[in-house]
Enzyme design. Structure first.
Site, PDB file in Angstrom:
ATOM      1  N   HIS A 164       0.828  -1.209   0.000  1.00  0.00           N
ATOM      2  CA  HIS A 164       0.000   0.000   0.000  1.00  0.00           C
ATOM      3  C   HIS A 164       0.859   1.254   0.000  1.00  0.00           C
ATOM      4  O   HIS A 164       0.675   2.157   0.826  1.00  0.00           O
ATOM      5  CB  HIS A 164      -0.964  -0.015   1.200  1.00  0.00           C
ATOM      6  CG  HIS A 164      -2.258   0.670   0.917  1.00  0.00           C
ATOM      7  ND1 HIS A 164      -2.828   1.577   1.761  1.00  0.00           N
ATOM      8  CD2 HIS A 164      -3.091   0.578  -0.148  1.00  0.00           C
ATOM      9  CE1 HIS A 164      -3.965   2.007   1.242  1.00  0.00           C
ATOM     10  NE2 HIS A 164      -4.143   1.412   0.089  1.00  0.00           N
ATOM     11  N   HIS A 176      -2.199   1.767  12.800  1.00  0.00           N
ATOM     12  CA  HIS A 176      -1.782   1.114  11.547  1.00  0.00           C
ATOM     13  C   HIS A 176      -2.253  -0.346  11.627  1.00  0.00           C
ATOM     14  O   HIS A 176      -3.443  -0.604  11.756  1.00  0.00           O
ATOM     15  CB  HIS A 176      -0.270   1.301  11.403  1.00  0.00           C
ATOM     16  CG  HIS A 176       0.318   0.922  10.085  1.00  0.00           C
ATOM     17  ND1 HIS A 176      -0.425   0.686   8.959  1.00  0.00           N
ATOM     18  CD2 HIS A 176       1.632   0.748   9.701  1.00  0.00           C
ATOM     19  CE1 HIS A 176       0.382   0.380   7.951  1.00  0.00           C
ATOM     20  NE2 HIS A 176       1.634   0.409   8.371  1.00  0.00           N
ATOM     21  N   GLY A 227     -10.485   0.413  12.775  1.00  0.00           N
ATOM     22  CA  GLY A 227     -10.951  -0.192  11.528  1.00  0.00           C
ATOM     23  C   GLY A 227     -11.719   0.800  10.667  1.00  0.00           C
ATOM     24  O   GLY A 227     -12.271   0.416   9.630  1.00  0.00           O
ATOM     25  N   HIS A 284      -8.999   6.589   7.124  1.00  0.00           N
ATOM     26  CA  HIS A 284      -7.744   6.330   6.417  1.00  0.00           C
ATOM     27  C   HIS A 284      -7.086   7.651   6.060  1.00  0.00           C
ATOM     28  O   HIS A 284      -7.773   8.614   5.744  1.00  0.00           O
ATOM     29  CB  HIS A 284      -7.999   5.514   5.145  1.00  0.00           C
ATOM     30  CG  HIS A 284      -6.773   4.845   4.634  1.00  0.00           C
ATOM     31  ND1 HIS A 284      -5.882   5.479   3.811  1.00  0.00           N
ATOM     32  CD2 HIS A 284      -6.269   3.609   4.879  1.00  0.00           C
ATOM     33  CE1 HIS A 284      -4.885   4.651   3.557  1.00  0.00           C
ATOM     34  NE2 HIS A 284      -5.083   3.517   4.194  1.00  0.00           N
ATOM     35  N   ASP A 334      -8.774  -3.190   7.604  1.00  0.00           N
ATOM     36  CA  ASP A 334      -8.719  -3.919   8.870  1.00  0.00           C
ATOM     37  C   ASP A 334     -10.109  -4.301   9.387  1.00  0.00           C
ATOM     38  O   ASP A 334     -10.253  -5.257  10.155  1.00  0.00           O
ATOM     39  CB  ASP A 334      -8.005  -3.085   9.948  1.00  0.00           C
ATOM     40  CG  ASP A 334      -6.528  -2.958   9.646  1.00  0.00           C
ATOM     41  OD1 ASP A 334      -5.940  -3.948   9.200  1.00  0.00           O
ATOM     42  OD2 ASP A 334      -5.972  -1.867   9.857  1.00  0.00           O
TER      43      ASP A 334
HETATM   44  N1  ACO Z   1     -12.870   6.984  14.744  1.00  0.00           N
HETATM   45  C1  ACO Z   1     -13.313   8.202  15.155  1.00  0.00           C
HETATM   46  N2  ACO Z   1     -12.950   9.347  14.559  1.00  0.00           N
HETATM   47  C2  ACO Z   1     -12.122   9.264  13.524  1.00  0.00           C
HETATM   48  C3  ACO Z   1     -11.630   8.046  13.042  1.00  0.00           C
HETATM   49  C4  ACO Z   1     -12.028   6.887  13.702  1.00  0.00           C
HETATM   50  N3  ACO Z   1     -11.598   5.683  13.307  1.00  0.00           N
HETATM   51  N4  ACO Z   1     -10.814   8.260  12.001  1.00  0.00           N
HETATM   52  C5  ACO Z   1     -10.790   9.583  11.829  1.00  0.00           C
HETATM   53  N5  ACO Z   1     -11.571  10.191  12.742  1.00  0.00           N
HETATM   54  C6  ACO Z   1     -11.817  11.620  12.890  1.00  0.00           C
HETATM   55  C7  ACO Z   1     -10.698  12.222  13.736  1.00  0.00           C
HETATM   56  O1  ACO Z   1     -11.009  12.197  15.105  1.00  0.00           O
HETATM   57  C8  ACO Z   1     -10.633  13.608  13.170  1.00  0.00           C
HETATM   58  O2  ACO Z   1     -11.718  14.344  13.688  1.00  0.00           O
HETATM   59  P1  ACO Z   1     -11.547  15.897  14.078  1.00  0.00           P
HETATM   60  O3  ACO Z   1     -11.187  16.586  12.792  1.00  0.00           O
HETATM   61  O4  ACO Z   1     -12.863  16.264  14.639  1.00  0.00           O
HETATM   62  O5  ACO Z   1     -10.413  15.941  15.055  1.00  0.00           O
HETATM   63  C9  ACO Z   1     -10.898  13.418  11.696  1.00  0.00           C
HETATM   64  O6  ACO Z   1     -11.689  12.238  11.608  1.00  0.00           O
HETATM   65  C10 ACO Z   1      -9.617  13.245  10.885  1.00  0.00           C
HETATM   66  O7  ACO Z   1      -8.926  12.138  11.433  1.00  0.00           O
HETATM   67  P2  ACO Z   1      -7.365  12.049  11.599  1.00  0.00           P
HETATM   68  O8  ACO Z   1      -7.045  11.018  12.628  1.00  0.00           O
HETATM   69  O9  ACO Z   1      -6.767  13.405  11.799  1.00  0.00           O
HETATM   70  O10 ACO Z   1      -6.989  11.558  10.160  1.00  0.00           O
HETATM   71  P3  ACO Z   1      -5.650  10.914   9.766  1.00  0.00           P
HETATM   72  O11 ACO Z   1      -5.577  10.972   8.295  1.00  0.00           O
HETATM   73  O12 ACO Z   1      -4.510  11.469  10.516  1.00  0.00           O
HETATM   74  O13 ACO Z   1      -5.850   9.447  10.347  1.00  0.00           O
HETATM   75  C11 ACO Z   1      -6.169   7.204  10.724  1.00  0.00           C
HETATM   76  C12 ACO Z   1      -6.042   8.308   9.660  1.00  0.00           C
HETATM   77  C13 ACO Z   1      -4.964   7.280  11.678  1.00  0.00           C
HETATM   78  C14 ACO Z   1      -6.155   5.852  10.028  1.00  0.00           C
HETATM   79  C15 ACO Z   1      -7.471   7.421  11.524  1.00  0.00           C
HETATM   80  O14 ACO Z   1      -8.572   7.392  10.653  1.00  0.00           O
HETATM   81  C16 ACO Z   1      -7.610   6.404  12.647  1.00  0.00           C
HETATM   82  O15 ACO Z   1      -7.065   6.600  13.730  1.00  0.00           O
HETATM   83  N6  ACO Z   1      -8.365   5.297  12.397  1.00  0.00           N
HETATM   84  C17 ACO Z   1      -8.486   4.238  13.370  1.00  0.00           C
HETATM   85  C18 ACO Z   1      -7.287   3.295  13.320  1.00  0.00           C
HETATM   86  C19 ACO Z   1      -7.299   2.421  12.093  1.00  0.00           C
HETATM   87  O16 ACO Z   1      -8.307   1.833  11.741  1.00  0.00           O
HETATM   88  N7  ACO Z   1      -6.113   2.302  11.463  1.00  0.00           N
HETATM   89  C20 ACO Z   1      -5.942   1.449  10.287  1.00  0.00           C
HETATM   90  C21 ACO Z   1      -5.462   2.251   9.112  1.00  0.00           C
HETATM   91  S1  ACO Z   1      -5.577   1.372   7.592  1.00  0.00           S
HETATM   92  C22 ACO Z   1      -4.473   0.077   7.672  1.00  0.00           C
HETATM   93  O17 ACO Z   1      -3.505   0.086   8.396  1.00  0.00           O
HETATM   94  C23 ACO Z   1      -4.767  -1.114   6.780  1.00  0.00           C
END
Ligand code: ACO
Length: 369
Positions: free
Chosen positions: A187, A222, A258, A261, A312
């Site tokens: 990816h 991640h 999960g 992104h 995920d």
């Molecule tokens: N649950 C709740 N809120 C979320 C989530 C989530 N899973 N993902 C994003 N948001 C919200 C954030 O709180 C943020 O809100 P705000 O603007 O009010 O503060 C907004 O959406 C933007 O999110 P960021 O975390 O700043 O976006 P970023 O691009 O940095 O993060 C990430 C991406 C780290 C994957 C995030 O979506 C996350 O933490 N997800 C949960 C963990 C996860 O599932 N990771 C797997 C990634 S894919 C992989 O590895 C195959």
């Protein structure tokens, strides 16, 4: 403080070219060396996809057969590695065990310091062949089960499941596993691959790069998210509890694992393919209750926050239904992503520049004792 712009988390910053894969949020596609991942997941073995990622082209039948021979010959773990794993407490997180195992494999390989592309490709193939045995060995030892030796009449996915469970898996299960390996394999510049490239950029060896990448993958933002999804499912219990659980989670500003992104903001291109494989598994094992919970949480969260599931989300329940214990999920991701990591190490080495970004100092002004 200097007025330089900060790109926090390197979000949106291209740092190099890559020909390994392209992630295209506009067209919601992921291409490995130009091929849509959905087509590869439908038509290719994980072994063929690995060769595509390393070599740039799909293998011929002869190349596929030659790699199958190599992979089967290198499956068994060295006794020294097994005894070293045995010294680790069974309470150790399996990602720590895998990280240690990669490091030990590197320390035991006489060719580790040979950083030529030819030697590194052999190392990549050896890691590909050995990681299933490491993951299966650790899961079985944690449960006090007898170790199952690899079988060279089985392909990669069949043999992985054989070593993990000591019985031949049904075709639906093997297929869902193969699909997950293909989808998880690569990816672009995700956090763990970038870590591998940073390490490779110092001219350190491939095993060091992979060891570091395993560490980066462990975190819940991640790869650790597939494990975290299952904890969420266990906490929620069943579909009718989704709404109160979500009310509480959102009120407490909890991240729902999960979902979300960094690159895809309108859905992860890999989810439909993994979800379809999960649904075939569910039909096979008869756990419609899990599908209901899966759908209810995804729909409810999308409606409230506009955030889509990532790979995920379907991968976690799929691995659970296969019988893997939850802490083993992220090591399964390692077994897949090792292919992408090593393809990127080869690419980094072929056109290297030390990766060394700048920081903007915001500590105290110069002062003296
Ligand atoms: N649950 C709740 N809120 C979320 C989530 C989530 N899973 N993902 C994003 N948001 C919200 C954030 O709180 C943020 O809100 P705000 O603007 O009010 O503060 C907004 O959406 C933007 O999110 P960021 O975390 O700043 O976006 P970023 O691009 O940095 O993060 C990430 C991406 C780290 C994957 C995030 O979506 C996350 O933490 N997800 C949960 C963990 C996860 O599932 N990771 C797997 C990634 S894919 C992989 O590895 C195959």
């Amino acid at each position: 403080m200097e007025s330089k712009e900060i790109y926090k988390g390197l979000a949106g910053v291209p740092v190099d070219y890559t020909a390994v894969s392209s992630v295209n949020p506009e067209s919601n596609s992921l291409l490995y060396r130009g091929y849509p991942v959905q087509e590869l997941a439908e038509r290719c073995s994980y072994e063929q996809v690995a060769l595509l990622l390393w070599n740039g082209e799909l293998p011929t039948d002869d190349e596929t057969a030659e790699f199958a021979r190599f992979e089967r010959e290198h499956r068994a773990l060295e006794p020294q590695l097994k005894s070293l794993i045995d010294t680790l407490p069974t309470s150790a997180h399996p990602m720590d065990v895998v990280r240690t195992a990669v490091s030990v494999i590197g320390a035991s390989d006489e060719t580790t310091e040979d950083n030529s592309a030819e030697a590194n490709l052999v190392k990549a193939k050896r890691l590909f062949a050995q990681l299933p045995a490491v993951v299966a060995y650790d899961q079985r030892r944690r449960h006090g089960q007898e170790v199952v030796t690899p079988r060279d009449d089985l392909d990669y996915s069949q043999n992985f499941l054989w070593m993990a469970f000591g019985e031949e898996a049904a075709p639906e299960v093997v297929d869902a596993f193969r699909v997950s390996m293909v989808l998880y394999a690569e990816h672009s510049f995700n956090a763990s691959t970038f870590t591998a490239r940073v390490i490779a950029s110092t001219t350190a060896d491939l095993y060091s790069a992979v060891t570091g990448a395993v560490g980066a993958l462990k975190g819940a933002l991640h790869g650790g998210a597939n494990e975290a999804v299952m904890h969420t499912f266990a906490e929620i219990g069943s579909a009718e509890n989704v709404v109160p659980w979500l009310d509480d989670a959102l009120a407490n500003k909890k991240k729902i694992m999960g979902f979300g992104h960094r690159v895809y903001k309108h859905g992860d291109s890999r989810v439909p393919t993994m979800q379809a494989a999960m649904e075939r598994m569910i039909a096979h094992v008869g756990r419609e209750d899990m599908l209901e919970l899966y759908r209810t949480l995804a729909d409810e969260f999308l409606e409230r926050k506009g955030i889509y599931p990532n790979l995920d989300y379907p991968a976690g329940p799929t691995y659970h239904l296969m019988g893997f214990d939850t802490p083993t999920f992220t090591p399964l991701f390692v077994a897949a992503r090792v292919t992408g990591w090593t393809a990127h190490v080869l690419e980094q080495n072929a056109n290297n520049a030390l990766i060394r970004p700048l920081s903007v100092y915001n500590g105290p002004e110069e002062r003296h004792l």
